[in-house]
Design an enzyme around this catalytic site. Structure first.
Site, PDB file in Angstrom:
ATOM      1  CG  ASP A 100      24.912  40.965  -9.360  1.00 23.13           C
ATOM      2  OD1 ASP A 100      24.264  41.587  -8.496  1.00 23.13           O
ATOM      3  OD2 ASP A 100      25.234  41.446 -10.451  1.00 23.13           O
ATOM      4  CG  ASP A 201      19.855  43.599  -8.486  1.00 21.31           C
ATOM      5  OD1 ASP A 201      20.301  44.350  -9.377  1.00 21.31           O
ATOM      6  OD2 ASP A 201      18.678  43.190  -8.469  1.00 21.31           O
ATOM      7  CD  GLU A 258      20.971  48.367  -8.892  1.00 22.34           C
ATOM      8  OE1 GLU A 258      20.921  48.744 -10.070  1.00 22.34           O
ATOM      9  OE2 GLU A 258      20.427  47.319  -8.490  1.00 22.34           O
ATOM     10  CG  HIS A 330      24.858  45.060 -15.449  1.00 23.90           C
ATOM     11  ND1 HIS A 330      25.312  45.620 -14.270  1.00 23.90           N
ATOM     12  CD2 HIS A 330      23.619  44.584 -15.183  1.00 23.90           C
ATOM     13  CE1 HIS A 330      24.391  45.482 -13.337  1.00 23.90           C
ATOM     14  NE2 HIS A 330      23.360  44.851 -13.860  1.00 23.90           N
ATOM     15  CG  ASP A 331      21.413  47.572 -14.906  1.00 17.18           C
ATOM     16  OD1 ASP A 331      21.048  46.728 -15.746  1.00 17.18           O
ATOM     17  OD2 ASP A 331      21.265  47.418 -13.683  1.00 17.18           O
TER      18      ASP A 331
END
Length: 562
Positions: A100, A201, A258, A330-331
């Protein structure tokens, strides 16, 4: 479109949330050795690319997305030697590891920010956004992603620093060339180690409107969502092209971004053949779950709206590039509880959802536990939640007049912690995740839903995922599922999600019945069943070269048109 072939095009990816994946040392937190232990499981599932959520040193205010040292593995996950071993073991299995990449902000415990606080007018203050207040107030009226002002006052001064997320996550100043150089050096250091690339991210946030104007408030708190400013910022592409040129391009790295708040005409710039990134996640399905003010007023699942945005995003990227297709991460809450009507929230429905997702055009991304149909976890109180955003959303709901029970139900439907409960490996204590006390509540459904039980059952959700992935990657169908066009089908049918994948004169129909009653679909040609998710699904010839496909409720079929 004639797409230039890349090494990652025919792959299937899987996201690991390391804290909740597999604990080998009994401290209740997953670790790198736990990932190494499960590589063969992932290989057998059909996974090629593994994205691991942050492993870096962190105070964990936002579960590792607040990084205090980009060059260190947090001891809770193991050592750098463990990570090097993971890279080696993955390579042995022809698998690829992604880290990440969190470079919009860092932790307030990072050395740079500590130096900035020590001298708010010095060199390191310019690594961040330190702005003077206006008339005794913060510089502007933006609301952070986690609620409250984006501005935090620097003690003993009239300066405020910017944080679009939590106050412990100060935004890095991308206008500062020294900051960019430091970040590029760090990225290349990891790629030189043998990483295949990164998931990136919140990257659209790196460009700000530097005058930080205030806007008309959109809430009773007098604030406006910070995305208003982000959407008005111009020139993020210049930063992203430099980032690519100085790092990813040199290593032929795979990147998945993202991206929210992208401007309408920018898709090609982001994921075209010369784009900033290899691909980006398709979050359009998630958009139909948003409430006007928060989770508490989010709408019930609307199948037709969901189908429409899915079709639209597939059409929009048709001549541009690949999207990364997801139903959870995960979000987000669990897909099996989010994108299925109540009557379809069962094993057949979960297999149906998998069919429609895995065979879309684009790169399939699974999230840990998705392959066994893990579900949302009901918590008994807000104290059982760990996620910073969930706690904020609960308080929002209570302030809006919802009871404790109603606010908890909103969290049950939407909390990020639904995806973060420990992976359910077996029916043993703590779902086989740990011999200690798990850091977050284990979902009580682990007795019924776990890997060990499903590996023994040829009709399980896990067994079906393996069949789906095998079909997608098979020699006979890999080309059509990777590069074939996407064409919606049976759009007039209210509760049918169906599409053709077609290439070089070959066509495959993927059809799923989200309705409560059996559906009869008339197909102009004859077809051969390649895969279906349940008994009772038939395709029969009806004369003049046509066929009728009978799909029970929750039925899904993959048919090659002959």
């Amino acid at each position: 479109m004639n797409m230039k072939k890349q090494w990652w095009h025919e792959k299937v990816a899987y996201q690991i949330y390391p804290k909740s994946f597999n604990d080998t040392d009994g401290d209740g937190i997953g670790d790198i050795r736990g990932i190494i232990e499960k590589l063969d499981y992932l290989k057998e599932l059909g996974i090629d690319i593994i994205w691991i959520s942050p492993l870096y040193q962190s105070p964990f205010v936002d579960q590792g997305y607040d990084i205090s040292d980009y060059y260190k593995i947090d001891p809770v996950f193991g050592t750098m030697e463990d990570f090097d071993e993971l890279l080696l073991e993955a390579k042995k299995r022809d698998m690829y590891i992604l880290m990440d990449l969190v470079i919009n902000h860092c932790s307030d415990k990072h050395e740079w920010f500590q130096k900035a606080l020590a001298d708010p007018y010095g060199e390191y203050a310019d690594y961040f956004y330190f702005e003077k207040g206006r008339d005794g107030n913060p510089p502007s009226n933006y609301r952070s992603y986690f609620g409250g002002s984006v501005w935090q006052q620097v003690e003993g001064t009239d300066l405020y620093y910017l944080h679009l997320f939590a106050k412990e996550q100060p935004d890095l100043n991308w206008e500062n060339a020294t900051v960019r150089k430091e970040l590029y050096q760090m990225i290349n250091w990891w790629l030189d180690k043998g990483l295949a690339g990164f998931r990136i991210d919140a990257i659209i946030n790196i460009k700000k409107v530097l005058s930080f104007p205030s806007y008309e408030p959109d809430g009773d708190d007098g604030l406006v969502t910070c995305t208003k400013m982000v959407e008005e910022a111009q020139g993020v592409g210049d930063f992203l092209q430099e980032l690519k040129r100085e790092t990813f391009e040199k290593h032929h790295a795979f990147t998945v971004a993202e991206v929210f708040n992208m401007k309408e005409d920018e898709l090609r710039e982001f994921i075209g053949e010369e784009g900033h990134f290899s691909t980006m996640f398709d979050f359009s399905p998630l958009s139909v779950t948003f409430g006007e003010h928060g989770w508490y007023d989010a709408p019930e699942f609307d199948f037709r709206k969901w189908r429409e945005v899915l079709y639209t995003s597939q059409k929009e990227c048709k001549n541009t590039g690949f999207l990364a297709n997801i139903i959870e991460n995960h979000d987000e809450p669990r897909g099996a509880c989010t994108y299925l009507p109540k009557h379809a929230q069962n094993d057949n429905g979960t297999k149906m959802l998998a069919t429609t997702s895995i065979l879309l055009r684009g790169l399939p991304f699974l999230y840990q536990g998705q392959e066994i149909g893990m579900k949302n976890c009901m918590m008994d109180s807000i104290e059982e939640y760990n996620d910073i955003d969930t706690i904020n959303q609960y308080e929002l709901a209570r302030k809006a007049g919802l009871s404790d029970k109603e606010a908890l139900m909103a969290c049950f439907r939407h909390s990020r912690d639904n995806a973060r409960t420990p992976m359910q490996w077996s029916g043993a204590d703590n779902a086989g995740f740990t011999e200690g006390t798990a850091w977050l509540k284990v979902n009580p459904c682990y007795k019924e839903i776990n890997v060990e039980a499903q590996e023994k059952d040829v009709n399980s959700v896990l067994s079906y995922y393996k069949k789906l992935i095998t079909l997608r990657k098979s020699e006979a169908y890999r080309e059509i599922f990777t590069y074939g066009d996407f064409q919606p089908a049976f759009e007039a049918e209210e509760m049918i999600l169906a599409y053709y994948r077609q290439a070089e004169g070959r066509r495959i129909l993927v059809a799923a019945n989200f309705g409560k009653t059996e559906a009869a679909l008339t197909v102009d040609e004859t077809g051969e069943m390649l895969l279906c998710n349940m008994e009772g699904i038939e395709i029969k010839g009806i004369g003049e070269g046509g066929s009728r496909l009978m799909l029970p409720s929750c039925g899904a079929a993959v048919i090659e048109i002959l």
